[in-house]
Enzyme design. Structure first.
Site, PDB file in Angstrom:
ATOM      1  CE1 TYR A   1      17.536 -14.075  -6.001  1.00 39.95           C
ATOM      2  CE2 TYR A   1      15.511 -12.984  -6.674  1.00 39.95           C
ATOM      3  CZ  TYR A   1      16.390 -14.046  -6.767  1.00 39.95           C
ATOM      4  OH  TYR A   1      16.108 -15.097  -7.615  1.00 39.95           O
TER       5      TYR A   1
ATOM      6  N   GLY B   1     -16.093  -2.752  15.052  1.00 42.00           N
ATOM      7  CA  GLY B   1     -15.473  -1.448  14.860  1.00 42.00           C
ATOM      8  C   GLY B   1     -14.079  -1.354  15.440  1.00 42.00           C
TER       9      GLY B   1
ATOM     10  CD  GLN C   1     -17.785 -13.144  15.562  1.00 38.97           C
ATOM     11  OE1 GLN C   1     -18.618 -12.647  14.798  1.00 38.97           O
ATOM     12  NE2 GLN C   1     -16.709 -12.478  15.956  1.00 38.97           N
TER      13      GLN C   1
ATOM     14  CB  THR D   1       2.370  -9.594  -5.514  1.00 41.72           C
ATOM     15  OG1 THR D   1       0.995  -9.223  -5.432  1.00 41.72           O
ATOM     16  CG2 THR D   1       2.932  -9.151  -6.843  1.00 41.72           C
TER      17      THR D   1
ATOM     18  CD  GLU E   1      10.640 -15.281  -4.065  1.00 40.36           C
ATOM     19  OE1 GLU E   1      10.918 -16.348  -4.622  1.00 40.36           O
ATOM     20  OE2 GLU E   1      11.317 -14.243  -4.226  1.00 40.36           O
TER      21      GLU E   1
ATOM     22  CD  GLN F   1      13.986 -12.829 -10.490  1.00 44.70           C
ATOM     23  OE1 GLN F   1      14.839 -13.664 -10.215  1.00 44.70           O
ATOM     24  NE2 GLN F   1      12.693 -13.099 -10.455  1.00 44.70           N
TER      25      GLN F   1
END
Length: 665
Positions: free
Chosen positions: A135, A401, A330, A422, A424, A137
């Site tokens: 696609y 860690g 937590q 970002t 669509e 575009q």
């Protein structure tokens, strides 16, 4: 092996039927069965191994992706899998590649924008992988602003062809997945020019590579745009660059469902409403929201299981240390993410229903709910992807860690997921589109026009602008009506405040520009209301299984009250609740965390993910984390030799030089 026994003990504390929760999560017993079968099929096949993925070079990784895609297709054909089963198999292979864009963008574009004749010609080829499509575009110079695309498609009536051309460097197609190395064809979006007039952006099917030797066709320059964030992750995808130098294609390769160019060069609209394109957009965004719940639930599953295994501090007189999951800090960071995973799953299911509803209405030429459907799909895409990206990183931190190790699965999951914020539609751009629709809806309230769908609450404007919350105890916040009213009042008041401020500006556009940060927050408030509403509706459905409804109710309340706590300033500034009521909500939230705690491991078990799909030594079902971490370390290529390469060239001379100096002292 205490950790293994410890997770078994965790599961024994669950106060609900886990098998029934799997059904609630998946949507049906059939869905559970099919997902389970496909996940195990992938996990048991050595070709789909992925534990070494982050150690592969880019070339090795891409070749591995091609091999897996080919093998997946072979298995789909051999086993005669249904479309549903094939989609799940590809999902569990869990490696981005050209097939994602082929099935997810290329095929839907032809279905949505091609005439019946074009569909009959191209879809059978695509379905059998006789052609591979992408696609095209986005360009180097334009992404979100589709109307600013520069690639041109100029009709030549002498030859009955379109001439596809990249007139500038910034007109280069840039980012399309599958374009770099795999695709033979693309749906290319370009400015249609005929009879000297520019008719804007249209789609064209363009062959890029030879079907004989895969070499680029004359006038086509293309390749991969380079490495991307993270190890493994989205680097398995060949995102590409593409330039055209006056490439000619037949006129009938313009996608002509909505408009066409005649043999003489006349631009003609068809009698098919252009609004039909919205159906494809809703489908794509629905799938992105569904993907958000999958990615978030994977991260949460890893973090919950590891937090139950890991022990730190709290030892009294030589006794056992405290499970990390028992620390309130937590729980307050992790349980809202667990609740969000369920919330996004259920709003995604609702979006699936919305897609069907919108499609049926569009076919009946009923466009009454189209604007509202656009607003909620755009907004849900933006909110769920942003939250999920942040949540995966939070889960990494929650694993301490060890969460930073590639073998935890979390760094790669984060790197492979963040592009969703970002692609669509950039999330900020989408939320501003939602805000525009909210402002338009507010402006129409005075005329008596009733909002529809997820905006129907705005019809209660007089009540919601004045109402005061009746909450007087922490337990009152367990009442869904109290939650619903607070969220509706907050969303409406924020939208109305924005509209009032915009009306005082010199022009509406200037006001919108100046108030855009406030408009973003108003859009988010509206979308959070939708998510809360759909979660409440889910809980009120008939849900079988011992304790399942109660656990979903608890998670729904956790999600809603966490959002209230996080955005307390909005609720207070708009006068929806008092500071005392905000404090009571936080008090109730703490009680809900204690209610979720004994069920946490079982709640992530209900996601029904195999160890292969999770891809994490920390999230192992058996909880045997430390031997797995130790074993995984030795698989790193750096450990193939005891003495490192480079020792004789760099380390030994350095060490010997220092020894020589010492011997002279």
């Amino acid at each position: 092996m205490a950790e293994v026994d410890h997770l078994a003990a965790e599961r024994a504390t669950a106060r609900f039927d886990v098998e029934e929760m799997k059904v609630a999560w998946a949507g049906s017993r059939h869905a559970v069965h099919v997902a389970d079968r496909m996940a195990r099929l992938v996990a048991s096949d050595p070709v789909f191994r992925k534990d070494n993925r982050t150690m592969l070079s880019r070339k090795e990784l891409f070749k591995d992706t091609l091999r897996k895609a080919a093998h997946a297709w072979k298995r789909i054909v051999e086993l005669r899998l249904t479309e549903e089963e094939a989609d799940l198999l590809r999902q569990y292979v869990d490696q981005p590649g050209y097939v994602d864009l082929h099935w997810g963008m290329f095929v839907p574009a032809i279905k949505g924008q091609g005439t019946e004749e074009q569909q009959h010609k191209w879809l059978p080829l695509a379905y059998k992988f006789q052609i591979i499509g992408c696609y095209a575009q986005t360009e180097l110079g334009h992404g979100s602003n589709v109307q600013g695309l520069e690639t041109t498609a100029t009709f030549d009536p002498k030859t009955d062809e379109f001439v596809i051309h990249s007139p500038t460097l910034t007109s280069s197609k840039w980012w399309p997945g599958g374009l770099g190395k795999a695709s033979t064809h693309a749906v290319v979006y370009a400015r249609l020019i005929t009879e000297g007039k520019d008719y804007g952006i249209h789609g064209f099917i363009v062959q890029l590579r030879s079907l004989e030797d895969h070499s680029p066709l004359p006038g086509v320059t293309l390749g991969d745009i380079g490495g991307k964030f993270g190890s493994g992750a989205y680097n398995s995808m060949d995102n590409g660059v593409l330039r055209f130098d006056h490439v000619r294609i037949p006129r009938d390769q313009m996608l002509m469902r909505l408009s066409q160019v005649t043999r003489e060069g006349k631009y003609v609209h068809s009698n098919v409403p252009k609004q039909l394109l919205y159906g494809t957009m809703v489908y794509v965004r629905q799938s992105i929201v569904a993907d958000a719940s999958k990615a978030l639930s994977r991260a949460v599953c890893i973090a919950v299981r590891y937090s139950a295994v890991r022990k730190q501090f709290g030892s009294q007189d030589g006794g056992p240390e405290t499970q990390v999951l028992n620390y309130k800090t937590q729980q307050s960071r992790l349980f809202p993410l667990l609740a969000s995973a369920y919330a996004f799953r259920f709003v995604g299911d609702w979006l699936n229903w919305l897609y069907t509803d919108v499609t049926q209405k569009l076919e009946a030429k009923d466009f009454s709910t189209l604007q509202e459907a656009h607003a909620c799909t755009a907004g849900l895409k933006a909110v769920t992807t942003s939250v999920t990206a942040d949540a995966i990183e939070e889960c990494r931190k929650l694993c301490g860690g060890h969460g930073y190790l590639n073998s935890s699965g979390l760094p790669e999951l984060f790197a492979v997921y963040v592009p969703a914020c970002t692609y669509e539609g950039d999330n900020v751009v989408l939320l501003l589109q939602v805000a525009r629709i909210l402002m338009k809806t507010v402006s129409q309230l005075a005329s008596g026009k009733q909002p529809v769908g997820t905006m129907a609450y705005m019809g209660k404007v007089q009540y919601l602008m004045q109402c005061k919350s009746a909450v007087s105890s922490a337990e009152d916040w367990l009442n869904p009506d109290a939650i619903q009213e607070a969220f509706e009042a907050r969303a409406l008041r924020m939208a109305v405040n924005c509209a009032q401020n915009i009306s005082q500006a010199a022009s509406q556009e200037e006001g919108f520009y100046e108030r855009s940060p406030d408009l973003l927050e108003a859009a988010v408030a509206h979308i959070q209301l939708i998510i809360v509403t759909k979660f409440i509706e889910k809980v009120h459905q008939e849900i079988p299984g011992h304790g399942v409804k109660e656990q979903l109710q608890a998670l729904c309340n956790v999600y809603a009250l966490y959002i209230l706590h996080k955005h307390l300033g909005d609720f207070l500034a708009t006068g929806c609740i008092t500071p005392r009521q905000g404090a009571l909500a936080n008090e109730q939230l703490g009680k809900l965390y204690a209610q979720v705690r004994p069920n946490a491991v079982a709640l992530v078990d209900a996601f029904n993910y195999t160890d292969h799909y999770l891809g994490s030594v920390l999230g192992r079902y058996d909880g045997d984390v430390y031997p797995a971490l130790y074993e995984e370390a030795w698989k790193d290529p750096l450990n193939e030799t005891v003495v490192p390469e480079g020792y004789h060239e760099y380390l030994r001379p350095l060490i010997k030089q220092q020894q020589l100096k010492l011997s002279r002292l």
